[in-house]
Design an enzyme around this catalytic site. Structure first.
Site, mmCIF file in Angstrom:
data_model
loop_
_atom_site.group_PDB
_atom_site.id
_atom_site.type_symbol
_atom_site.label_atom_id
_atom_site.label_comp_id
_atom_site.label_asym_id
_atom_site.label_seq_id
_atom_site.Cartn_x
_atom_site.Cartn_y
_atom_site.Cartn_z
ATOM 1 C CG HIS A 77 -10.153 -15.197 -23.905
ATOM 2 N ND1 HIS A 77 -8.671 -15.160 -23.344
ATOM 3 C CD2 HIS A 77 -9.094 -13.783 -24.605
ATOM 4 C CE1 HIS A 77 -7.965 -13.943 -22.782
ATOM 5 N NE2 HIS A 77 -7.836 -13.209 -23.441
ATOM 6 C CB SER A 84 -5.527 -13.377 -18.683
ATOM 7 O OG SER A 84 -4.946 -12.946 -19.608
ATOM 8 N NE ARG A 87 -8.717 -6.780 -12.221
ATOM 9 C CZ ARG A 87 -8.133 -5.714 -13.619
ATOM 10 N NH1 ARG A 87 -7.897 -6.465 -14.384
ATOM 11 N NH2 ARG A 87 -7.750 -4.907 -12.915
ATOM 12 C CG HIS A 117 -1.984 -19.156 -23.938
ATOM 13 N ND1 HIS A 117 -2.388 -17.874 -24.264
ATOM 14 C CD2 HIS A 117 -0.944 -19.731 -24.607
ATOM 15 C CE1 HIS A 117 -1.080 -18.060 -25.035
ATOM 16 N NE2 HIS A 117 -0.473 -18.509 -25.445
ATOM 17 C CE LYS A 146 -7.154 -0.444 -14.131
ATOM 18 N NZ LYS A 146 -6.823 -1.413 -14.133
#
Length: 315
Positions: free
Chosen positions: A101, A45, A123, A99, A252
């Site tokens: 959350h 995003s 996703r 925009h 990650k």
């Protein structure tokens, strides 16, 4: 930050009220447009929002971040009223791109005449959770110096799942469905079949376009073709711009097949994955009717309808 924001808002309102009161401001139809991107965390995003910020001056629209306390995606009833009033009547901020959350909010419930245009990106649910898990521990390259909530926790996602940790539990997958379902209590009941069906209904009936992280460029291309007032130049900027790809979660580690298989046994994953597959199929359906491929490149189809047999005949 809030004090600065309030000061900026006052300056804008003062500039727009020099020649008369705010209620006298009239807008051209193409400017009386608001887009709401109620972005799901860790779905690329930030990359997409950066494009909106890069284009807003050139394409002449405003971008506003909806910053909720503690990132709570559910607004109080009184804040819902305030938000709907702001978005629909704040003419100085139109055309506007909001925009944040926040979960889907049905503007029709508040009696407004013109609803905003909703867009979103989702996703693969396990990939999203893995990204969020490591983001809380290591942050990303967007603000590398910012201390994250779980910083110092070196446990891998695989180790977390094997130990039955709370941060990687199947319940943490339950996010994209409630974001699309909205502000109803049942939306946030983990594993609710009603919430899944409501999320599907909203995706089809209330969202202009929903893309997927894995095919973000195609999503941007479709938006540029359909809403050039906001997204003219977006595709080229995404392909060549430096700021559009900044945010990547660091440290990650991809989960093992065993970890993925364990999560996929849960009913929660099955429902979130069903919603993801539903969204993906709808996006690919829209894309198939809007673009064609030639020499390995996608291009937007030209207008494919016209008018004829127009009566009565004009002299």
């Amino acid at each position: 930050e809030r004090a600065i924001a309030r000061h900026e808002v006052r300056e804008i309102e003062q500039r727009h009220t020099v020649d008369g009161p705010r209620q006298d401001v009239t807008l051209e139809e193409e400017d009386d447009v608001v887009i709401i991107y109620n972005r799901v965390p860790k779905t690329a995003s930030t990359s997409f929002t950066n494009i909106a910020y890069d284009l807003c001056a050139k394409n002449k629209y405003h971008v506003l971040h909806i910053n909720t306390t503690k990132n709570n995606p559910v607004m109080s009833l009184q804040d819902q009223v305030r938000f709907v009033k702001n978005v629909t009547s704040w003419k100085e901020m139109k055309p506007g791109f909001y925009h944040g959350h926040i979960s889907y909010l049905d503007f029709a419930k508040f009696g407004v005449k013109k609803k905003p245009i909703y867009i979103n990106v989702i996703r693969d649910p396990i990939e999203r959770l893995v990204s969020y898990y490591y983001f809380l521990r290591f942050g990303d390259d967007y603000r590398p110096g910012l201390r994250r909530r779980k910083q110092g926790d070196k446990k891998t996602f695989d180790e977390c799942v094997a130990a039955g940790g709370s941060d990687c539990a199947p319940e943490k997958l339950w996010l994209q469905i409630p974001f699309f379902c909205g502000h109803s209590s049942e939306c946030w009941n983990v594993g609710s079949r009603w919430a899944l069906e409501q999320a599907k209904y909203n995706l089809i009936n209330e969202y202009f376009l929903v893309g997927v992280t894995e095919e973000l460029e195609d999503f941007i291309m479709l938006l540029e073709a359909a809403l050039p007032r906001f997204f003219r130049g977006a595709t080229e900027l995404y392909r060549t711009g430096k700021k559009s790809h900044l945010r990547k979660t660091t440290e990650k580690k991809l989960p093992t097949k065993e970890t993925i298989a364990k999560l996929q046994q849960s009913e929660i994953w099955k429902m979130e994955n069903e919603f993801y597959e539903f969204a993906l199929e709808q996006f690919q359906f829209v894309r198939a009717h809007a673009v064609r491929e030639k020499d390995g490149e996608l291009y937007i189809l030209a207008q494919n309808f016209f008018y004829e047999k127009i009566y009565p005949k004009s002299n």
